[in-house]
Scaffold this active site. Structure first.
Site, PDB file in Angstrom:
ATOM      1  CG  ASP A 415      53.184  -2.603  28.052  1.00 49.61           C
ATOM      2  OD1 ASP A 415      54.053  -2.753  28.936  1.00 49.61           O
ATOM      3  OD2 ASP A 415      52.053  -3.120  28.105  1.00 49.61           O
ATOM      4  CD  GLU A 468      57.259  -4.979  29.307  1.00 53.87           C
ATOM      5  OE1 GLU A 468      57.216  -5.499  30.428  1.00 53.87           O
ATOM      6  OE2 GLU A 468      56.262  -4.882  28.591  1.00 53.87           O
TER       7      GLU A 468
END
Length: 735
Positions: A415, A468
């Site tokens: 993330d 991401e």
């Protein structure tokens, strides 16, 4: 008695005794436990509140001596003949306790462990630091250890010592800044924390274990001693095949899930499902719809449910919200049994500031940066890991290994990579510090990510990683040895934003934004991409996917069906957040549930059926897979018909046979007699039509088309087709 007491205190500094009984002594082994003295052995024990302590033989059956109280606070001692093993009987006001003496055990961690921890290359921290249920010198108990190099004193506190920090102060291994203590007769299921006094003498809030492998469910915050017994896996064949499989080859369709809100039981207080229930309901559901993977929003222990797991404090512990670590392992095992891989969202970028967590863990900026210009995220009010410290890098790397090796996880989706790569991420000009070369790149993070991917690919051949990353950082999925970051896939945020913006527009205006749907192919092979329609697109006032579509209810659903058809035909792996497959009309609510009642309506059930069919066709047709990573597997047939808002993509398999032609008509106007060039003569059978009646469409289509020797779009043959309104059709060449 006074003389005896004086002898038992011989060699002890009065100030040291006072520090011990006050719970402030940093070297308890210098006072407590057995100490040879003039041919005898003086044994000291500190049990505040005890009425007396007796020294027992190793069997615990015979009393060797009654210990003498040498300090009113509860310090006891006795001088006996040299003895190798003994037990203590503590006489409490309302109970008796028989146990081995924690201060009778020698050094616990080996020199190699300490060296690897200091170097940041100990990849089994979860089995080394924290709480490890084990036997020491034949005695069952728990070895506690924690990294806190700047602490003056660290104690282990828990149910087993009434959470009294005076009872079990730990030994410091100075060479690595590790504190350790073996506590006998403690075991799996016991709650614990660390109590720390910093260098200034301040008593800090009791800290949860940074490498705890089990934790209390929020809002409780204690760590729990996890079992050391291995889980009985049944996925050996899955793991072997995954290790032999080339990452990225074949279909990959990911169902993204927030476990707490996938399904709630209204009749039982709106509770979420536990791991066993999810194994019985979520896993077969995803399998029936043909998804190849389930991606879980972070399930690492996190204090605030509203963070959806993206502000974790327990990077080694599956959250207690859904059951035990063993239950989580069972869930993964059942996924593999059903042919589904498991991807975990993992957050090495930042952590929350909760006082029982990592923030100023030993009174200093240990895991984070001291300077807020490097160490604080204003967007999220979180702290940034100091990746310039070996121990911090090692902590994060070991967390990754815990999930991949111990829990058999198939992939980590990392993330907020963009926030890691840039020192000025979401900061004004005076709010960040340049790197050593004066640039904005975070060199420590770059090296960490390279190291992470290198270690994963070396140690875990079954696993892959996904970034991401929302910027144009070059080489995110390029191998480390070629100068890249080494990820296997990157979320294609640009495609997602462009295509969604296009679909949100009224069809009459789409002709002016045609390039939004074609631009993704300009850079489609610059990285290895995954196309995400993720949770981020259905929160914070963005509404639902179906809600973004224009038109009346029928047109909204037709638009979404056409969009899904376009997405599954477009190069790139697929990801869809839960609820999208049934056309959920409301925005995602993490405290609620997917609105499954919508499936009582034929149009929503039809959309769900379409998603299942898209997945099945994707897995069945090599042509729809090869071009995901290889440019020779894709060709625009029609990419410039903005006036009619028509797109036609030719997907080719590795051998050039079994071609699939995908055509999208993004207007509500049926196109009759639309000519499309094809490279091969013969029959082209319609294998999917998002306008089919079974999906809720108008049932306009072609069934089968035969090519004509009429050149079109640079091809010698062409098809004369009917393009249904707001629909995508797939035609397969049958020769």
């Amino acid at each position: 008695m006074n003389m005896e007491r004086s002898e038992l205190m011989a060699g002890l500094d009065r100030h040291a005794i006072e520090a011990l009984v006050a719970g402030r002594h940093g070297d308890p082994f210098s006072i407590l436990g057995p100490h040879p003295m003039q041919g005898a052995c003086v044994i000291r024990a500190f049990y505040p509140g005890a009425e007396g302590v007796e020294l027992l033989d190793a069997s615990g059956m015979a009393v060797i001596a009654r210990m003498h109280r040498i300090h009113d606070a509860g310090l006891f001692a006795v001088s006996v003949a040299p003895t190798e093993q003994y037990r203590l009987r503590i006489l409490w006001p309302d109970a008796e306790q028989v146990t081995e003496d924690p201060y009778s055990f020698g050094l616990l961690l080996g020199e190699l462990d300490l060296h690897l921890i200091a170097q940041g290359t100990h990849y089994h921290l979860g089995r080394t630091l924290g709480a490890v249920a084990m036997e020491q010198d034949g005695i069952s108990g728990v070895r506690f250890s924690v990294w806190a190099p700047n602490a003056r004193r660290v104690s282990i506190v828990g149910d087993f010592n009434s959470w009294d920090g005076r009872r079990n102060p730990m030994r410091l291994r100075r060479e690595a800044g590790i504190w350790e203590l073996f506590v006998p007769r403690v075991g799996p299921g016991d709650r614990y924390k660390f109590e720390i006094i910093d260098q200034q003498g301040n008593l800090l809030a009791q800290k949860a274990d940074p490498v705890a492998r089990a934790s209390e469910a929020a809002p409780a915050t204690a760590s729990i001693v996890a079992s050391s017994q291995p889980f009985r896996w049944t996925d050996g064949e899955w793991m072997r095949e995954a290790a032999e499989r080339r990452v990225g080859e074949g279909a990959m369709s990911v169902y993204e899930v927030h476990l707490g809100s996938w399904l709630r039981i209204a009749e039982e207080g709106n509770r979420s499902l536990d791991w066993v229930e999810l194994s019985q309901r979520l896993v077969p559901y995803a399998a029936d719809l043909g998804f190849t993977h389930i991606e879980l929003l972070p399930i690492m222990e996190h204090p605030f449910g509203g963070s959806w797991g993206y502000q974790p404090l327990g990077l080694f512990a599956p959250t207690g919200r859904y059951g035990t670590p063993e239950d989580f392992a069972y869930f993964v095992d059942r996924c593999h049994a059903c042919g589904i891989g498991v991807i975990l969202d993992w957050v090495p970028a930042h952590f929350p500031t909760d006082p029982w967590g990592l923030a100023r863990f030993d009174g200093s900026a240990l895991y984070e940066h001291e300077d807020p210009r490097e160490g604080f995220h204003k967007d999220w009010n979180t702290l940034i890991y100091n990746l310039g410290r070996n121990e911090v890098k090692g902590f994060l790397l070991a967390s990754a290994m815990e999930w991949l090796e111990h829990f058999h996880i198939d992939a980590l989706r990392v993330d907020a990579v963009a926030s890691m790569l840039y020192r000025d991420y979401s900061r004004n000009a005076d709010e960040w510090i340049p790197n050593q070369y004066g640039g904005r790149e975070n060199l420590e993070s770059v090296e960490f990510l390279k190291h992470l991917n290198s270690i994963i690919h070396q140690r875990c051949p079954h696993a892959f990683t996904v970034a991401e990353e929302s910027t144009a950082w070059p080489g995110v999925t390029k191998p480390v040895e070629e100068g890249g970051l080494g990820f296997d896939f990157k979320w294609n945020m640009g495609w997602m934003h462009d295509s969604l913006q296009y679909m949100e527009k009224e069809p009459v205006y789409r002709q002016y934004h045609h390039g939004m749907m074609t631009f993704g192919m300009v850079y489609a092979y610059s990285e290895r991409f995954m196309l995400p329609l993720s949770h981020d697109e259905v929160v914070h006032g963005k509404g639902s996917l179906i809600g973004k579509m224009p038109g009346d209810p029928w047109q909204k659903m037709a638009n979404l069906r056409a969009y899904f058809g376009f997405m599954w035909a477009h190069p790139g792996k697929k990801l869809l957040f839960m609820g999208g497959e049934i056309g959920q009309t409301s925005e995602w609510n993490h405290d609620g549930s997917v609105v499954w009642d919508l499936l009582d309506r034929p149009d929503h059930a039809g959309l769900q059926r379409l998603v299942g069919d898209l997945n099945r066709i994707y897995k069945a047709e090599p042509a729809l897979q090869f071009g995901d990573l290889h440019p020779e597997g894709f060709q625009w047939i029609v990419g410039d018909d903005a006036a009619n808002s028509v797109f036609a993509m030719l997907r080719k398999p590795h051998d050039g046979k079994s071609l699939v032609l995908a055509i999208s008509n993004m207007t509500p106007i049926p196109r009759h007699g639309y000519r499309i060039g094809v490279p091969q003569a013969g029959s082209w059978k319609e294998i999917l039509n998002t306008d089919a009646g079974v999906y809720g469409g108008s049932n306009l289509g072609n069934m089968e088309a035969h090519s004509e020797p009429v050149p079109a779009h640079g091809n010698p043959q062409s098809l004369l087709l009917t393009l249904p309104p707001l629909a995508t059709i797939y035609l397969k060449w049958n020769g």
